[in-house]
Design an enzyme around this catalytic site. Sequence first.
Site, short mmCIF file in Angstrom:
data_model
loop_
_atom_site.label_atom_id
_atom_site.label_comp_id
_atom_site.label_asym_id
_atom_site.label_seq_id
_atom_site.Cartn_x
_atom_site.Cartn_y
_atom_site.Cartn_z
N GLY A 33 0.87 -1.19 0.00
CA GLY A 33 0.00 0.00 0.00
C GLY A 33 0.89 1.22 0.00
N ASN A 35 2.70 4.76 0.94
CA ASN A 35 3.23 5.25 2.21
C ASN A 35 2.11 5.86 3.02
OD1 ASN A 35 5.87 4.68 2.54
ND2 ASN A 35 6.59 6.43 1.32
N GLY A 36 2.05 5.50 4.29
CA GLY A 36 1.01 6.09 5.15
C GLY A 36 -0.34 5.43 5.02
N SER A 37 -0.45 4.34 4.22
CA SER A 37 -1.76 3.70 4.05
C SER A 37 -2.15 2.88 5.28
CB SER A 37 -1.74 2.81 2.80
OG SER A 37 -0.73 1.83 2.90
N GLY A 38 -1.17 2.49 6.07
CA GLY A 38 -1.51 1.76 7.30
C GLY A 38 -0.88 0.38 7.42
N SER A 40 2.19 -0.61 8.62
CA SER A 40 2.78 -0.86 9.93
C SER A 40 1.72 -0.87 11.02
CB SER A 40 3.82 0.21 10.28
OG SER A 40 4.95 0.00 9.48
N GLU A 160 8.77 -4.62 6.83
CA GLU A 160 9.85 -4.02 6.03
C GLU A 160 11.22 -4.53 6.47
OE1 GLU A 160 9.57 0.14 5.23
OE2 GLU A 160 7.39 0.08 5.07
#
Length: 262
Positions: A33, A35-38, A40, A160
């Site tokens: 997804g 960056n920042g999509s969720g 992690s 990651e």
Amino acid sequence: MIKINNLTFGYKENIFENANATIDNNKITFIIGKNGSGKSTLANILTGLIKPKKGKIIIDNIEITKKIKLSNLRTKISMVFQNPSNQILFNKVYDDIKFTLENINTKEEEIDQKIKESLETVDMLEYINSNPYKLSGGEKQRIAISSILALNPKYIVFDESTSMLDINGKNSIYKLLNKLKNKGIGIIFITNILDELVYADEILIIDDKQIYKYTKKELFNNLNILKEHNLELPFTLKIIEKLNQKGIKAYNEKDILKEISK
Ligand code: ADP
């Protein structure tokens, strides 16, 4: 199987809204997804580090969103993080894994055997008395994985975990994925490096607060799906797209190399 049922979670704004998905125990499932999509955040929810606002996470019929001891949960699902150095606590490999085992109250007489078995699986047994701080990134990451293997979890989340490794380190982790899957461990692999999708069985895409699930075949036969989720095709997938346009199917590194060398 892991079931994500009606997951809602966010900090200021919601990152997930009534999202649903399943993750198989005998597959390598990638989570991608923007960056920042969720990604992690989802890893943290799956491993019980953060609780959803609404909805349930059910791992092999146990609802982990209810009160459950984290040390018990670690024998079901554990996480390998991005930075291998942050996962080391002692200056001897043996002590690092021993510490993990002691945390789940492993019987003293079983500790030695479990440390050896888990190091064997990641091909690091010869480093049992080494200083982990002196190992390469890929080797450190494999020590982190062996600590987790000592817990005998059903699922391992890689957040990651290859992003800080050089190509040798990355390859050593890719090689391990199938080995762990064949041991019956469900692999959940979060990545920003979309070239790595060649190692997936199934792919979850987080987009617009939802989770979409595809098999690798589905996705590789129609790479427009990635573009529709606002993801750029990396070089490897552009090659697969070109091959597709010529009616040639290729799903892994070996196939791609074989087809382009023809
Ligand atoms: P990804 O891993 O896909 O890059 P993250 O799960 O890290 O995405 O973050 C999702 C969103 O939540 C981002 O907008 C991020 O800024 C925000 N976020 C993540 N952690 C926190 C936090 N602890 N407090 C507030 N916002 C957060």
